[in-house]
Design an enzyme around this catalytic site. Structure first.
Site, PDB file in Angstrom:
ATOM      1  N   CYS A 227      -5.016  -3.350  12.283  1.00 37.77           N
ATOM      2  CA  CYS A 227      -3.608  -3.664  12.061  1.00 37.77           C
ATOM      3  C   CYS A 227      -3.282  -4.788  13.036  1.00 37.77           C
ATOM      4  O   CYS A 227      -3.312  -4.583  14.256  1.00 37.77           O
ATOM      5  CB  CYS A 227      -2.756  -2.420  12.346  1.00 37.77           C
ATOM      6  SG  CYS A 227      -0.983  -2.747  12.292  1.00 37.77           S
TER       7      CYS A 227
ATOM      8  N   CYS B  57       4.510  -1.393  32.350  1.00 38.81           N
ATOM      9  CA  CYS B  57       3.279  -2.098  31.958  1.00 38.81           C
ATOM     10  C   CYS B  57       3.058  -3.315  32.865  1.00 38.81           C
ATOM     11  O   CYS B  57       3.986  -4.085  33.112  1.00 38.81           O
ATOM     12  CB  CYS B  57       3.362  -2.538  30.505  1.00 38.81           C
ATOM     13  SG  CYS B  57       1.849  -3.332  29.933  1.00 38.81           S
TER      14      CYS B  57
ATOM     15  N   ARG C  40       3.491  -5.630   6.682  1.00 40.49           N
ATOM     16  CA  ARG C  40       4.590  -4.757   7.122  1.00 40.49           C
ATOM     17  C   ARG C  40       5.804  -5.557   7.580  1.00 40.49           C
ATOM     18  O   ARG C  40       5.699  -6.422   8.462  1.00 40.49           O
ATOM     19  CB  ARG C  40       4.127  -3.838   8.252  1.00 40.49           C
ATOM     20  CG  ARG C  40       5.249  -2.880   8.697  1.00 40.49           C
ATOM     21  CD  ARG C  40       4.815  -1.871   9.743  1.00 40.49           C
ATOM     22  NE  ARG C  40       3.760  -1.040   9.247  1.00 40.49           N
ATOM     23  CZ  ARG C  40       2.613  -0.804   9.883  1.00 40.49           C
ATOM     24  NH1 ARG C  40       2.393  -1.334  11.063  1.00 40.49           N
ATOM     25  NH2 ARG C  40       1.689  -0.036   9.350  1.00 40.49           N
TER      26      ARG C  40
ATOM     27  N   CYS D  81      -2.728   5.950  13.719  1.00 41.98           N
ATOM     28  CA  CYS D  81      -2.806   4.586  14.225  1.00 41.98           C
ATOM     29  C   CYS D  81      -2.474   4.644  15.716  1.00 41.98           C
ATOM     30  O   CYS D  81      -1.665   5.482  16.134  1.00 41.98           O
ATOM     31  CB  CYS D  81      -1.797   3.712  13.488  1.00 41.98           C
ATOM     32  SG  CYS D  81      -1.735   2.015  14.128  1.00 41.98           S
TER      33      CYS D  81
ATOM     34  N   CYS E 135       8.768  -8.360  25.810  1.00 36.37           N
ATOM     35  CA  CYS E 135       8.611  -6.899  25.844  1.00 36.37           C
ATOM     36  C   CYS E 135       9.479  -6.199  26.886  1.00 36.37           C
ATOM     37  O   CYS E 135       9.401  -6.495  28.091  1.00 36.37           O
ATOM     38  CB  CYS E 135       7.150  -6.538  26.077  1.00 36.37           C
ATOM     39  SG  CYS E 135       6.884  -4.757  25.912  1.00 36.37           S
TER      40      CYS E 135
ATOM     41  N   CYS F 296       4.202  -9.961  28.853  1.00 37.04           N
ATOM     42  CA  CYS F 296       4.605 -10.416  27.512  1.00 37.04           C
ATOM     43  C   CYS F 296       6.123 -10.630  27.517  1.00 37.04           C
ATOM     44  O   CYS F 296       6.894  -9.676  27.711  1.00 37.04           O
ATOM     45  CB  CYS F 296       4.199  -9.388  26.471  1.00 37.04           C
ATOM     46  SG  CYS F 296       2.501  -8.774  26.698  1.00 37.04           S
TER      47      CYS F 296
ATOM     48  N   CYS G 109       1.958   6.252  14.231  1.00 37.66           N
ATOM     49  CA  CYS G 109       1.400   5.258  15.145  1.00 37.66           C
ATOM     50  C   CYS G 109       1.843   5.528  16.579  1.00 37.66           C
ATOM     51  O   CYS G 109       3.040   5.591  16.868  1.00 37.66           O
ATOM     52  CB  CYS G 109       1.861   3.870  14.709  1.00 37.66           C
ATOM     53  SG  CYS G 109       1.188   2.581  15.763  1.00 37.66           S
TER      54      CYS G 109
HETATM   55  N1  SAM Z   1       0.645  -2.424  25.158  1.00 34.10           N
HETATM   56  C1  SAM Z   1      -0.060  -2.568  23.946  1.00 34.10           C
HETATM   57  C2  SAM Z   1      -0.284  -4.016  23.556  1.00 34.10           C
HETATM   58  O1  SAM Z   1       0.560  -4.852  23.869  1.00 34.10           O
HETATM   59  O2  SAM Z   1      -1.300  -4.301  22.928  1.00 34.10           O
HETATM   60  C3  SAM Z   1       0.560  -1.823  22.795  1.00 34.10           C
HETATM   61  C4  SAM Z   1       2.071  -1.734  22.639  1.00 34.10           C
HETATM   62  S1  SAM Z   1       2.922  -3.274  22.359  1.00 34.10           S
HETATM   63  C5  SAM Z   1       4.572  -2.802  22.595  1.00 34.10           C
HETATM   64  C6  SAM Z   1       2.688  -3.566  20.642  1.00 34.10           C
HETATM   65  C7  SAM Z   1       3.315  -4.759  20.010  1.00 34.10           C
HETATM   66  O3  SAM Z   1       4.722  -4.562  19.876  1.00 34.10           O
HETATM   67  C8  SAM Z   1       3.235  -6.099  20.697  1.00 34.10           C
HETATM   68  O4  SAM Z   1       2.008  -6.729  20.528  1.00 34.10           O
HETATM   69  C9  SAM Z   1       4.334  -6.877  20.011  1.00 34.10           C
HETATM   70  O5  SAM Z   1       3.830  -7.553  18.875  1.00 34.10           O
HETATM   71  C10 SAM Z   1       5.316  -5.799  19.589  1.00 34.10           C
HETATM   72  N2  SAM Z   1       6.596  -5.927  20.321  1.00 34.10           N
HETATM   73  C11 SAM Z   1       6.840  -5.557  21.590  1.00 34.10           C
HETATM   74  N3  SAM Z   1       8.096  -5.859  21.952  1.00 34.10           N
HETATM   75  C12 SAM Z   1       8.686  -6.434  20.884  1.00 34.10           C
HETATM   76  C13 SAM Z   1       9.975  -6.971  20.639  1.00 34.10           C
HETATM   77  N4  SAM Z   1      10.914  -6.992  21.582  1.00 34.10           N
HETATM   78  N5  SAM Z   1      10.245  -7.471  19.416  1.00 34.10           N
HETATM   79  C14 SAM Z   1       9.290  -7.464  18.450  1.00 34.10           C
HETATM   80  N6  SAM Z   1       8.048  -6.967  18.627  1.00 34.10           N
HETATM   81  C15 SAM Z   1       7.735  -6.473  19.825  1.00 34.10           C
HETATM   82  C1  DTB Z   2       4.007  -3.812  15.752  1.00 31.81           C
HETATM   83  O1  DTB Z   2       3.555  -4.875  15.277  1.00 31.81           O
HETATM   84  N1  DTB Z   2       5.282  -3.590  15.977  1.00 31.81           N
HETATM   85  C2  DTB Z   2       5.490  -2.286  16.573  1.00 31.81           C
HETATM   86  C3  DTB Z   2       4.059  -1.703  16.584  1.00 31.81           C
HETATM   87  N2  DTB Z   2       3.272  -2.786  16.117  1.00 31.81           N
HETATM   88  C4  DTB Z   2       3.523  -1.093  17.779  1.00 31.81           C
HETATM   89  C5  DTB Z   2       6.206  -2.319  17.868  1.00 31.81           C
HETATM   90  C6  DTB Z   2       7.577  -2.955  17.789  1.00 31.81           C
HETATM   91  C7  DTB Z   2       8.217  -2.801  19.107  1.00 31.81           C
HETATM   92  C8  DTB Z   2       9.612  -3.309  19.139  1.00 31.81           C
HETATM   93  C9  DTB Z   2      10.230  -3.177  20.494  1.00 31.81           C
HETATM   94  C10 DTB Z   2      10.350  -1.772  20.997  1.00 31.81           C
HETATM   95  O2  DTB Z   2      10.854  -0.878  20.258  1.00 31.81           O
HETATM   96  O3  DTB Z   2       9.969  -1.511  22.144  1.00 31.81           O
HETATM   97 FE1  SF4 Z   3       2.637  -4.217  27.995  1.00 31.84          FE
HETATM   98 FE2  SF4 Z   3       4.614  -4.725  26.330  1.00 31.84          FE
HETATM   99 FE3  SF4 Z   3       2.702  -6.531  26.667  1.00 31.84          FE
HETATM  100 FE4  SF4 Z   3       2.143  -4.193  25.373  1.00 31.84          FE
HETATM  101  S1  SF4 Z   3       3.520  -5.804  24.698  1.00 31.84           S
HETATM  102  S2  SF4 Z   3       0.901  -5.211  26.962  1.00 31.84           S
HETATM  103  S3  SF4 Z   3       3.508  -2.798  26.491  1.00 31.84           S
HETATM  104  S4  SF4 Z   3       4.159  -5.834  28.242  1.00 31.84           S
END
Ligand code: SAM
Ligand code: DTB
Ligand code: SF4
Length: 338
Positions: free
Chosen positions: A193, A58, A265, A133, A65, A62, A102
């Site tokens: 959501c 990606c 959630r 979702c 992430c 973030c 989802c």
């Molecule tokens: N890329 C898209 C976005 O960011 O909108 C969708 C997928 S992204 C992984 C969805 C959500 O997962 C993020 O907004 C964040 O709140 C959550 N997330 C990602 N990595 C995480 C982590 N290490 N711990 C907790 N939540 C996480």
């Molecule tokens: C949300 O609030 N939490 C989920 C879902 N929406 C997409 C994602 C959590 C991701 C946790 C890190 C991972 O497994 O990559």
């Molecule tokens: Fe990309 Fe992760 Fe940010 Fe979603 S949360 S936009 S997958 S870097």
């Protein structure tokens, strides 16, 4: 006796929300639980399963992430899955007891033919009797409308934190970009959501501010995920200070008070939580979980652990749109109620 409609407010002041966070734990939990009982089925938990349909690579930054291309987390990058693979995973999730599926993609926003391909997946997942979702990044109005037409029930797009702290976590898109996507999702007729992450170094004021933003939207999100940061090695937040577990409970309680009609959630981070802590979260107002051994790229409690947790707490899964009674009634062989 009131009908409880006066509990659903959109005019919360930020100071009121901060005041909730300052309440003694017992007072806060009592207030949240009374509202939980008035507006929700307290022994019922909505059960969703996640699938990463496009993993890693990606372009966004973030800091939490593991899927950002900017951090070396050792994650194997994968292209968009075929519809067949997604449907197979959705069927398995349904057969294990999930009622919502989802689909998450590591995109800044969908491009080119991505959306058509995801639309096809949504149609087939819905045909299995599951709620759908997706979380695919930012959307423009046409993309939101196309997802709605494809049968998408919910779109997940998190604020993640307060506007003030946001710049410490993400620099490649703005808070306003996020709010704009949420508005487009709402305008297209989908359910929203939207929640955030705790444990990234934010203050209590930041948590209050994020929940205040959600609770003062023209309509509350139907689903509010409260994630505990999963500290993934290689991400800038790998060494973040661990969250005080009671702060998770407090934040869920405040979310329940501010948005009594929403599903709150208990989202990422459950693998690091005891059953007792999760029980407190359910008492405080959480009534939705992710179910299945994997979140997107990190682990989640196994199905056995959650079945055991539900049994210990007398919880039952919330019935879904097309799920036969046998799956939600407790006589399923493998369901979360089993
Ligand atoms: N890329 C898209 C976005 O960011 O909108 C969708 C997928 S992204 C992984 C969805 C959500 O997962 C993020 O907004 C964040 O709140 C959550 N997330 C990602 N990595 C995480 C982590 N290490 N711990 C907790 N939540 C996480
Ligand atoms: C949300 O609030 N939490 C989920 C879902 N929406 C997409 C994602 C959590 C991701 C946790 C890190 C991972 O497994 O990559
Ligand atoms: Fe990309 Fe992760 Fe940010 Fe979603 S949360 S936009 S997958 S870097």
């Amino acid at each position: 006796m009131t009908d409880g409609l006066e509990d659903i407010r959109h005019n919360w002041r930020r100071e009121e929300v901060e005041e909730l966070f300052r309440q003694p734990f017992n007072d806060l939990l009592h207030r949240a639980h009374v509202l939980h009982r008035r507006h929700q089925q307290v022994n019922t938990v909505q059960v969703s399963t996640l699938l990463s349909i496009k993993t890693g690579g990606c372009p966004e930054d973030c800091k939490y992430c593991p899927q950002s291309v900017r951090f070396d987390t050792g994650l194997q990058r994968e292209e968009l899955l075929d519809t067949g693979e997604v449907v197979e995973a959705a069927r398995a999730a349904r057969d294990a007891g999930a009622t919502r599926f989802c689909m998450g993609a590591a995109w800044r926003s969908p491009k080119g033919r991505d959306l058509e391909r995801v639309a096809a997946m949504i149609g087939e997942v819905k045909a299995l009797g599951l709620e759908t979702c997706a979380t695919l990044g930012m959307l423009d109005a046409q993309q939101a409308q196309a997802l709605h037409r494809a049968g998408l029930d919910y779109y997940n797009h998190n604020l993640d934190t307060s506007e003030a702290f946001y710049g410490e976590i993400i620099t490649t898109r703005t808070y306003q970009d996020r709010l704009d996507t949420l508005e487009r999702v709402r305008d297209a007729g989908m359910k929203v959501c939207c929640g955030g992450i705790l444990g990234m170094g934010e203050s209590v004021a930041d948590r209050a501010s994020m929940l205040h933003t959600l609770a003062t939207l023209p309509a509350h999100p139907e689903s509010v995920p409260v994630n505990q940061l999963v500290r993934v090695p290689g991400t800038p937040l790998e060494d973040a200070q661990p969250l005080d577990p009671l702060d998770m409970v407090r934040t869920i309680a405040v979310a329940r008070i501010l948005m009594p009609g929403a599903h709150v959630r208990l989202s990422a981070g459950r693998s690091a939580m005891s059953d007792e802590l999760q029980a407190l979260c359910f008492f405080a107002g959480a009534n939705s979980i992710f179910y299945g051994e994997q979140l997107l790229t990190t682990g989640n409690p196994g199905e056995d652990a959650d079945q055991n947790l539900f049994r210990r707490l007398g919880l039952t899964p919330e019935p879904g749109p097309g799920v036969p009674d046998s799956l939600s009634g407790g006589d399923a062989k493998e369901g979360v109620a089993g």
